[in-house]
Write a protein that holds these residues in place. Structure first.
Motif: not given
Length: 700
Positions: A498-511
């Protein structure tokens, strides 16, 4: 309506041109070629459109002459059969689609029969030419004392080293039209009998050994002649002469895995990753799982190191996580005698004994240290929105390394420490959810404040999951600290995901904000290496815009092998399914339920995999049956807590036991019997796996 004889030509079955399927159709051409090769084929002739054979004899006089040569004065019966250019081909048999008229006597009946067969060409739309493409095969009407159908290969299992024969007394027509099943023989290509079903009384065989050997010889000869195994109809007459009535290619051979193809299945990995995974999810969660499980198997000497390095222990098929069931030890070896004689497994176990002994005593402390380190690291991370982009990717990368270690220790804990106290993380989560809802908390608030609830939903980058609607009474929560070692490790696996989900989703928003990604959800279509490259300033793949998410697919078979990248289900072993075991307390009888729609009063839940999301359905079940899984899975443990009779690894259970039917589950013996099967199963030993439950008893 009478036939127009002037528009019909006659081609003798022994003429060279009769072997041309474009002229005489598939059925007649095959028999003509067989007759020319010396195979036992009845004489006959073929009626074809005169325009297709302008130099062949045609007209009513020639037709009468050919008919009289077979029928004599008209009292000798004939059989009039279709022979379309579209039937009995390599790609389509069109079996039973066109007309056959048997026991035809006299000229008038003969011409009427020819008309019936010609008209039957219009039954099938695929025959574009209609009657113009239909030939008619005429032969003497045989009176077999025994006949049947023979396949020169096993089309069900895709084995060309087997011969299947179904036979009945009398004509094979009773067999091919479905009126009777007959006696079924399975033989090797050399004629050794493997099975006879149903068993025949002594000295009352439909086909004795000599007849079977003659049929095997016929199968070999037709295979050599046509270059492939054939689907044949045959008969033995009063003089025990064997006749070949029909020979056509086998059109529906099942794909057969290559020798040595790995035996795969969802097994226990589906408990952690039950859904279709997108590429980035596969890299984040499947790869670390495969590495961690391989480390555990290597440390315990459970599998050869060379094999573990050569192939991934866990992979995806159609986006679903599957494991190598043989390497995991989830299914018995097919060569048990050879395994006893093989010194390698014993040598590996002996070599690992010292490590295993030390691990058994040290593992609890090692696991506690690992869980404490994971908890500390997770607590140190700020909210993803407050982190730099590079740290987001670094956190996800650390999560992959942590997952590998957690999976390795979780597998070792299961193998070396046993089941512990019987408390499961799923049970603890359900208790927390039930108590929180009773206190008026919303699911969103509970999920935000009680991370143990993550154990009830699978990880996902591309979708959000709600908590189970039903909980029932599951006891009181005791706290995460009371969980056994293995369950604590499982919970940390879910937290890291779940930590990975949060990190990747935030990075995707920035992309997406930088116009590098059209939709943040598209990040799931990347591979891990592509995401890392993007963090280093490399452009995203040019084909990302045309990539599509992996579609939802039906669950995979419990056991299968890959053929050209597609799963081919493994035939069920006698006595049950893949590594089947009883895993629950007592015996229960109820109504089959698939988890959808209204729940019966005494429901027996039948599923393909032990999905953690099913935990909320356990209270009050009369039984639980799964095609995969093991007694060590947390859902099986939770079922024991609720005294739900459970059988895991029951092959084909979902297809076999349909919702609404009565079913009995015995957790002590592993027997799973439907109401109609119960009497027979008591005699045969039942279906399903081996019982491993705590004994029979009443089910609440």
């Amino acid at each position: 309506m009478a036939i127009d004889a002037d528009r019909l030509a006659v081609v003798s079955l022994d003429a060279e041109r009769a072997g041309d399927a474009r002229l005489t159709g598939g059925k007649a051409a095959q028999l003509a070629r067989a007759a020319a090769a010396g195979l036992p084929v009845l004489p006959g002739f073929v009626v074809v459109p005169a325009t297709h054979a302008p130099d062949a004899p045609h007209g009513e006089e020639e037709l009468r002459r050919a008919w009289a040569a077979l029928a004599g004065d008209g009292t000798r019966p004939l059989i009039v059969r279709s022979s379309s250019a579209h039937e009995d081909t390599t790609h389509s048999s069109m079996a039973g689609q066109f007309a056959t008229v048997a026991d035809v006597r006299g000229w008038d009946d003969f011409t009427a029969a020819v008309r019936v067969v010609l008209d039957s060409a219009h039954r099938v739309d695929a025959v574009a030419g209609g009657a113009d493409d239909m030939a008619v095969l005429i032969q003497p009407m045989a009176r077999p004392v025994a006949g049947g159908v023979m396949f020169g290969a096993d089309p069900v299992e895709g084995r060309d080293d087997r011969i299947l024969i179904s036979a009945v007394p009398g004509s094979p027509a009773r067999l091919v039209d479905g009126r009777t099943e007959g006696v079924r023989y399975q033989l090797t290509r050399y004629g050794r009998r493997l099975h006879t079903r149903p068993a025949e009384p002594r000295r009352r065989h439909v086909l004795g050994t000599r007849r079977l050997l003659r049929l095997v010889a016929l199968a070999r000869r037709t295979r050599r002649l046509f270059g492939a195994p054939q689907d044949m109809e045959f008969g033995f007459d009063d003089d025990d002469r064997l006749w070949l009535f029909q020979s056509r290619p086998i059109t529906a051979m099942a794909a057969r895995p290559a020798r040595g193809a790995r035996l795969l299945g969802p097994g226990p990995v589906a408990e952690t990753l039950p859904e279709v995974l997108q590429p980035l999810e596969e890299d984040l969660w499947v790869a670390p799982m495969a590495h961690g499980l391989a480390v555990a198997l290597d440390l315990t000497g459970a599998a050869p190191r060379r094999r573990l390095r050569a192939v991934p222990l866990v992979r995806t098929v159609d986006g679903r996580a599957v494991a190598d069931l043989r390497l995991l030890g989830a299914v018995p070896s097919p060569h048990r005698v050879l395994d006893v004689l093989n010194p390698a497994p014993g040598a590996r176990a002996a070599g690992a004994a010292w490590r295993v002994g030390r691990l058994r005593s040290a593992l609890p402390l090692l696991a506690l240290d690992l869980m404490a380190d994971v908890d500390r690291r997770l607590a140190e991370y700020p909210a993803p929105g407050e982190m730099l982009g590079g740290r987001l990717v670094s956190a996800a990368s650390w999560g992959r390394r942590a997952l590998s270690a957690l999976h390795a220790q979780e597998a070792l804990a299961g193998a070396l420490l046993g089941g512990g106290s019987g408390i499961t993380v799923a049970g603890e989560a359900l208790a927390v959810l039930s108590e929180g809802r009773a206190a008026g908390g919303s699911d969103a608030d509970l999920m935000a404040g009680r991370p143990v609830l993550l154990a009830l939903v699978p990880p996902s980058l591309h979708r959000s999951h709600g908590l189970p609607a039903r909980t029932g009474w599951t006891g009181v929560p005791r706290g995460v600290g009371t969980l056994p070692v293995r369950e604590g490790l499982r919970l940390r696996i879910r937290w890291v995901q779940e930590m990975q989900v949060g990190m990747v989703r935030e990075f995707a928003v920035r992309l997406a904000a930088a116009h590098l990604l059209d939709d943040p959800a598209d990040v799931a279509l990347l591979r891990w290496s592509e995401l890392v490259a993007a963090a280093d300033g490399v452009d995203l793949p040019a084909d990302l815009s045309v990539r599509v998410p992996r579609p939802e697919r039906p669950p995979l078979p419990a056991e299968f092998r890959l053929v050209a990248g597609r799963p081919v289900a493994e035939p069920n072993r006698p006595g049950g399914g893949a590594g089947g075991q009883g895993a629950g307390g007592g015996t229960g009888t109820g109504t089959v339920w698939d988890g959808e729609g209204p729940r019966p009063a005494r429901a027996v839940l039948v599923v393909r995999v032990l999905d953690p999301a099913l935990a909320a359905l356990l209270p009050g079940l009369a039984g639980l049956v799964s095609e995969t899984g093991s007694p060590l899975s947390h859902l099986a443990v939770l079922a024991r807590e609720h005294r739900v009779p459970t059988a895991v690894g029951v092959g084909g259970a979902v297809d076999r036991f349909v919702p609404g039917t009565a079913l009995t589950v015995d957790g002590a013996t592993g027997l799973v019997t439907g109401l109609a099967e119960a009497a027979g199963d008591r005699a045969r030993g039942g279906t399903g796996g081996n019982g491993a439950g705590p004994g029979k008893g009443a089910v609440a």
